[in-house]
Scaffold this active site. Sequence first.
Site, PDB file in Angstrom:
ATOM      1  CB  SER A  31       3.824  -1.544  -0.642  1.00  0.00           C
ATOM      2  OG  SER A  31       4.438  -1.385  -1.906  1.00  0.00           O
ATOM      3  CB  SER A  43       5.653  -0.395  -4.720  1.00  0.00           C
ATOM      4  OG  SER A  43       6.726  -1.062  -4.101  1.00  0.00           O
ATOM      5  CE  LYS A  75       5.111  -4.665  -3.663  1.00  0.00           C
ATOM      6  NZ  LYS A  75       6.100  -3.587  -3.827  1.00  0.00           N
TER       7      LYS A  75
END
Length: 303
Positions: free
Chosen positions: A120, A61, A64
Amino acid sequence: MPKFCFLIVMLLSLPGLAQAQLPLPDPAALQLASVHALVMDLDTSEILYARNPDAIVPIASLTKLMTAMVVLDDLEDAPLDEWIAVNVAQTEEMKNVFSHVRIGSQLQRRDMLLLALMASENRAAATLAYHYSGGYAAFIAAMNSKAKTLGMSNSRFVEPTGLSSDNVSTPRDLALLIQTSARNPLLAELSITPKKDIHFRAPNHVRAFYNTNPLVRGDNWRIEASKTGYLNQAGRCLVLQAEIQKRHLAIVLLDSFGKRSHIGDAARIRRWLETGDGGAVHPSALEYMQRRQKILLASGTAL
């Protein structure tokens, strides 16, 4: 006042000496659980610590952060106050993935961005790509174009959430990513927001979301931007920009074993910079790191 005392006072009043950094501790003293790590002084570009800084590995993640950059580059055609509906239809990796964000519910783009960075939330990240002004495929292309522009020459993105292990980068590239993230006031603010109650519509409901990095909720850290990540193939990951000992640092920690070992590594780095004590790693985490290191060396991935 004696002459030598006057001289000391005058020297300490000089800006350069008053703000002088402490000497760098011995890197060999720092014990980390992360298989890949980088600590960079962003003011001087000096590498204070490195382990496999150019290994190309999954980043989960941490993806992101790049997702957020592409969204913020698109504000002329996709404003932050626009209400958008949660839609993950074009992100195959989202199948059977749990989320607290309901399909079809609506949020303003700013709050969708907050959920992607702070909590997240994968559905939030996928939705941002779905509602990109140029379409989903163009969003992925923009992620890779942005990486190239930033000089992230060993990074590649195939989707916006980080659920694919084909989203890859290196510690050195990620130091550039977090530094660029911290330079954007909104992105930085959203990434270190400790907690927020999010108001959805269609249907109307409120839910509390928390930052996945517990360090942003502490008073003893000066964190300027941050992102965590986890994927089986990537291990526990953490990237942050923080001020420690008058240094602005990029800290990149990848493939750490255990739910909190990446957080523990960040604490060890801080203690090492402040006191010279590099701490100790739990035997199970150390065993994992050493085993992964051997595999990487055998494959030629560890650099």
